[in-house]
Scaffold this active site. Structure first.
Site, PDB file in Angstrom:
ATOM      1  N   SER A  57      19.588  16.375  22.056  1.00 51.20           N
ATOM      2  CA  SER A  57      19.471  17.787  21.668  1.00 51.20           C
ATOM      3  C   SER A  57      18.420  18.567  22.468  1.00 51.20           C
ATOM      4  O   SER A  57      18.390  19.793  22.378  1.00 51.20           O
ATOM      5  CB  SER A  57      19.080  17.891  20.179  1.00 51.20           C
ATOM      6  OG  SER A  57      19.910  17.133  19.369  1.00 51.20           O
ATOM      7  N   ALA A  72      27.576  15.242  31.656  1.00 53.33           N
ATOM      8  CA  ALA A  72      26.626  14.245  31.151  1.00 53.33           C
ATOM      9  C   ALA A  72      25.225  14.808  30.989  1.00 53.33           C
ATOM     10  O   ALA A  72      24.490  15.009  31.968  1.00 53.33           O
ATOM     11  CB  ALA A  72      26.580  13.053  32.110  1.00 53.33           C
ATOM     12  N   GLU A 105      21.012  11.326  26.810  1.00 50.29           N
ATOM     13  CA  GLU A 105      20.353  10.105  27.299  1.00 50.29           C
ATOM     14  C   GLU A 105      19.949   9.270  26.089  1.00 50.29           C
ATOM     15  O   GLU A 105      19.937   9.780  24.955  1.00 50.29           O
ATOM     16  CB  GLU A 105      19.109  10.480  28.117  1.00 50.29           C
ATOM     17  CG  GLU A 105      19.449  11.293  29.358  1.00 50.29           C
ATOM     18  CD  GLU A 105      18.222  11.543  30.239  1.00 50.29           C
ATOM     19  OE1 GLU A 105      17.080  11.274  29.800  1.00 50.29           O
ATOM     20  OE2 GLU A 105      18.435  12.025  31.365  1.00 50.29           O
ATOM     21  N   GLY A 152      44.221   9.846  -3.772  1.00 57.69           N
ATOM     22  CA  GLY A 152      43.636   8.793  -4.607  1.00 57.69           C
ATOM     23  C   GLY A 152      43.233   7.601  -3.745  1.00 57.69           C
ATOM     24  O   GLY A 152      42.809   7.787  -2.595  1.00 57.69           O
ATOM     25  N   GLU A 183      28.604  18.114  20.794  1.00 59.17           N
ATOM     26  CA  GLU A 183      28.281  19.411  21.431  1.00 59.17           C
ATOM     27  C   GLU A 183      27.173  20.092  20.651  1.00 59.17           C
ATOM     28  O   GLU A 183      27.220  21.287  20.391  1.00 59.17           O
ATOM     29  CB  GLU A 183      29.501  20.352  21.508  1.00 59.17           C
ATOM     30  CG  GLU A 183      30.742  19.791  22.138  1.00 59.17           C
ATOM     31  CD  GLU A 183      30.655  19.584  23.628  1.00 59.17           C
ATOM     32  OE1 GLU A 183      29.548  19.726  24.183  1.00 59.17           O
ATOM     33  OE2 GLU A 183      31.682  19.242  24.218  1.00 59.17           O
TER      34      GLU A 183
HETATM   35  C1  LIG Z   1      32.619  11.522  20.368  1.00 61.70           C
HETATM   36  C2  LIG Z   1      31.378  11.898  21.133  1.00 61.70           C
HETATM   37  C3  LIG Z   1      31.503  12.451  22.399  1.00 61.70           C
HETATM   38  C4  LIG Z   1      30.344  12.761  23.135  1.00 61.70           C
HETATM   39  N1  LIG Z   1      30.483  13.210  24.433  1.00 61.70           N
HETATM   40  C5  LIG Z   1      29.384  13.509  25.148  1.00 61.70           C
HETATM   41  C6  LIG Z   1      29.495  13.924  26.516  1.00 61.70           C
HETATM   42  O1  LIG Z   1      30.605  13.982  27.075  1.00 61.70           O
HETATM   43  N2  LIG Z   1      28.358  14.235  27.190  1.00 61.70           N
HETATM   44  C7  LIG Z   1      27.137  14.167  26.623  1.00 61.70           C
HETATM   45  O2  LIG Z   1      26.153  14.483  27.289  1.00 61.70           O
HETATM   46  N3  LIG Z   1      26.967  13.737  25.330  1.00 61.70           N
HETATM   47  C8  LIG Z   1      28.081  13.409  24.592  1.00 61.70           C
HETATM   48  N4  LIG Z   1      27.935  12.948  23.301  1.00 61.70           N
HETATM   49  C9  LIG Z   1      26.617  12.861  22.722  1.00 61.70           C
HETATM   50  C10 LIG Z   1      26.316  13.960  21.713  1.00 61.70           C
HETATM   51  O3  LIG Z   1      26.497  15.237  22.285  1.00 61.70           O
HETATM   52  C11 LIG Z   1      24.886  13.772  21.206  1.00 61.70           C
HETATM   53  O4  LIG Z   1      24.835  12.494  20.611  1.00 61.70           O
HETATM   54  C12 LIG Z   1      24.552  14.855  20.208  1.00 61.70           C
HETATM   55  O5  LIG Z   1      24.282  16.053  20.894  1.00 61.70           O
HETATM   56  C13 LIG Z   1      23.369  14.493  19.329  1.00 61.70           C
HETATM   57  O6  LIG Z   1      22.348  13.888  20.034  1.00 61.70           O
HETATM   58  P1  LIG Z   1      21.593  12.609  19.419  1.00 61.70           P
HETATM   59  O7  LIG Z   1      22.663  11.687  18.910  1.00 61.70           O
HETATM   60  O8  LIG Z   1      20.667  12.087  20.446  1.00 61.70           O
HETATM   61  O9  LIG Z   1      20.826  13.181  18.189  1.00 61.70           O
HETATM   62  P2  LIG Z   1      19.305  13.732  18.133  1.00 61.70           P
HETATM   63  O10 LIG Z   1      19.118  14.813  19.134  1.00 61.70           O
HETATM   64  O11 LIG Z   1      18.388  12.561  18.190  1.00 61.70           O
HETATM   65  O12 LIG Z   1      19.297  14.330  16.682  1.00 61.70           O
HETATM   66  C14 LIG Z   1      19.185  13.488  15.517  1.00 61.70           C
HETATM   67  C15 LIG Z   1      18.862  14.355  14.312  1.00 61.70           C
HETATM   68  O13 LIG Z   1      17.605  15.024  14.500  1.00 61.70           O
HETATM   69  C16 LIG Z   1      17.760  16.429  14.365  1.00 61.70           C
HETATM   70  N5  LIG Z   1      16.961  17.102  15.386  1.00 61.70           N
HETATM   71  C17 LIG Z   1      16.879  16.805  16.699  1.00 61.70           C
HETATM   72  N6  LIG Z   1      16.049  17.639  17.329  1.00 61.70           N
HETATM   73  C18 LIG Z   1      15.582  18.503  16.397  1.00 61.70           C
HETATM   74  C19 LIG Z   1      14.651  19.607  16.441  1.00 61.70           C
HETATM   75  N7  LIG Z   1      14.077  20.017  17.570  1.00 61.70           N
HETATM   76  N8  LIG Z   1      14.423  20.275  15.288  1.00 61.70           N
HETATM   77  C20 LIG Z   1      15.045  19.897  14.128  1.00 61.70           C
HETATM   78  N9  LIG Z   1      15.892  18.859  14.038  1.00 61.70           N
HETATM   79  C21 LIG Z   1      16.172  18.162  15.158  1.00 61.70           C
HETATM   80  C22 LIG Z   1      19.248  16.715  14.589  1.00 61.70           C
HETATM   81  O14 LIG Z   1      19.698  17.881  13.880  1.00 61.70           O
HETATM   82  C23 LIG Z   1      19.905  15.450  14.050  1.00 61.70           C
HETATM   83  O15 LIG Z   1      20.121  15.577  12.669  1.00 61.70           O
HETATM   84  C24 LIG Z   1      29.062  12.574  22.564  1.00 61.70           C
HETATM   85  C25 LIG Z   1      28.949  12.029  21.275  1.00 61.70           C
HETATM   86  C26 LIG Z   1      30.090  11.661  20.575  1.00 61.70           C
HETATM   87  C27 LIG Z   1      29.946  11.039  19.221  1.00 61.70           C
END
Ligand SMILES: Cc1cc2nc3c(=O)[nH]c(=O)nc-3n(C[C@H](O)[C@H](O)[C@H](O)COP(=O)(O)OP(=O)(O)OC[C@H]3O[C@@H](n4cnc5c(N)ncnc54)[C@H](O)[C@@H]3O)c2cc1C
Length: 379
Positions: A131, A123, A126, A338, A362
């Site tokens: 990211s 985990a 948040e 299709g 990931e």
């Molecule tokens: C099926 C599934 C399973 C998951 N399992 C887990 C899990 O087990 N544990 C866990 O911790 N999370 C998990 N997640 C969460 C997932 O890893 C995160 O949602 C993902 O890493 C993206 O984070 P975010 O949605 O907050 O996007 P954000 O970080 O908000 O990114 C949104 C957009 O902004 C861009 N962006 C962000 N920061 C920057 C930057 N510094 N520079 C340029 N562009 C940027 C990104 O490229 C993206 O296009 C899961 C999600 C799904 C859908």
């Protein structure tokens, strides 16, 4: 250079394929519809050691290495993206313990995990960040020989199952993210309803609430402030699972496109005689083959990581290519169908909902490209 699979690798691949075809395929639609993996499937996966394929036997694993893991995961992902997602997140958590845990932690948490008695979570994400580790807000405050943890984690795979969760929180001593091993049944741990995600059904995604969770200091993974290295290497191992899951989805889509092209008739002849359909078949074959070898190579590299930064680059580039390509192949197979491909009665529509997920997890695709560019420029 030898591209032949060894006897052991073929055995793992066949065992996973047989189980997937015999037991999972008949209930794959049901899993998608009900968003639940039947208990007997989980038991079957455990009996075949599929919860612990890459890990050493001394910690309850099957000793199959990550090369065996990618082969098995491709076969599971071919029939159920949700089951593969469950195993992938679980193996990510176990990989982190395997690399960073001490002997006691490995015995305590890896053995029940590898045996499928527990399903592990990892985990980081948040509500405010997925990211960027610098934005992490979950806190760990030292209190004698314990830490008190408060915060919310979002989109956590497997958070509903009993077992360990590797959880990242900013500790008040180092001021940096640290990794903790927490028991999901402990006091102060609670979860939301599952998120209603569009694909990979059966794989559960929940928010996790931590309210004054008391964690013994001995459950710190690799020491205070070590969260970032755990995240970087752990998620690189996670990308091995996500890539092989996507590869399996891609193979299924390729097979569905091919089958439909041979079965669908126009003027008493299959649509596979049209050159436009043949070009799509060729594109699917080319893309699958390229993705396959890249994924198998990543499994091989994961067996012996000497330089975590180099491995992070290989994992990021593989995951990006394979997940984006899986979606492209699914799209090609849909085009061959299709309008039928848009109907939920057709398997390809499920594969579309499954394979669209890979590029976002990931680490989102663009962030992966930034990792690849950054590490390439630093070389
Ligand atoms: C099926 C599934 C399973 C998951 N399992 C887990 C899990 O087990 N544990 C866990 O911790 N999370 C998990 N997640 C969460 C997932 O890893 C995160 O949602 C993902 O890493 C993206 O984070 P975010 O949605 O907050 O996007 P954000 O970080 O908000 O990114 C949104 C957009 O902004 C861009 N962006 C962000 N920061 C920057 C930057 N510094 N520079 C340029 N562009 C940027 C990104 O490229 C993206 O296009 C899961 C999600 C799904 C859908």
């Amino acid at each position: 250079m030898d591209f032949n699979l060894s006897k052991e690798q073929l055995l793992i691949q066949r065992m996973a394929r047989d189980f997937a075809e015999k037991y999972i395929e008949p209930v794959a639609e049901q899993i998608d519809r009900e968003n639940k993996i039947p208990d007997d499937i989980l038991e079957g996966l455990a009996e075949l050691d599929l919860f612990g394929i890459p890990f050493p036997e001394e910690y309850g694993g099957a000793g199959g290495g990550y090369d065996g893991y990618v082969l098995a995961m491709e076969q599971i992902g071919r029939v159920s993206g949700g089951i593969a997602m469950t195993l992938s997140a679980h193996s990510l958590g176990l990989s982190a313990i395997s690399v960073f845990g001490n002997e006691e932690q490995k015995q305590k948490y890896m053995v029940p995990g590898c045996k499928g008695k527990h399903i592990v979570s990892f985990a980081f994400t948040e509500p405010g960040t997925g990211s960027d580790p610098k934005q992490i807000t979950t806190t760990a405050v030292k209190d004698g020989d314990h830490y008190i943890i408060n915060g919310t984690k979002r989109f956590i795979s497997n958070a509903n199952w009993p077992g360990a969760i590797i959880l990242f929180a900013r500790d008040d001593e180092s001021g940096k993210p640290s990794g903790f091993i927490i028991d999901k049944g402990c006091e102060g741990y609670s979860i939301s309803e599952p998120w209603d995600k569009m694909g990979m059904h059966g794989g559960m995604l929940l928010d996790v609430y931590l309210k004054d969770v008391r964690v013994p200091a001995e459950n710190l993974l690799a020491g205070p402030g070590m969260g970032y290295p755990i995240l970087q290497l752990g998620i690189s191992f996670g990308k091995v699972g996500v890539s092989s899951t996507a590869l399996g989805g891609m193979l299924a889509a390729y097979e569905e496109g091919l089958k439909y092209a041979k079965e669908k008739m126009h003027r008493d002849k299959p649509i596979s005689r049209f050159q436009s359909v043949q070009l799509k078949i060729a594109d699917m074959a080319i893309k699958y083959e390229a993705a396959r070898w890249l994924t198998y190579r990543l499994g091989y590299l994961a067996n012996n990581v000497k330089d975590p930064r180099q491995f992070a680059k290989e994992a990021a580039l593989t995951k990006t290519f394979v997940c984006e390509t899986a979606f492209e192949v699914t799209r090609l197979a849909m085009d061959i169908h299709g309008s039928y491909g848009l109907m939920n009665d057709y398997k390809i529509s499920r594969l579309y909902r499954d394979t669209i997920i890979g590029p976002q997890i990931e680490g989102v695709a663009d962030m992966q490209k930034m990792i690849v560019a950054g590490l390439t420029l630093a070389d």
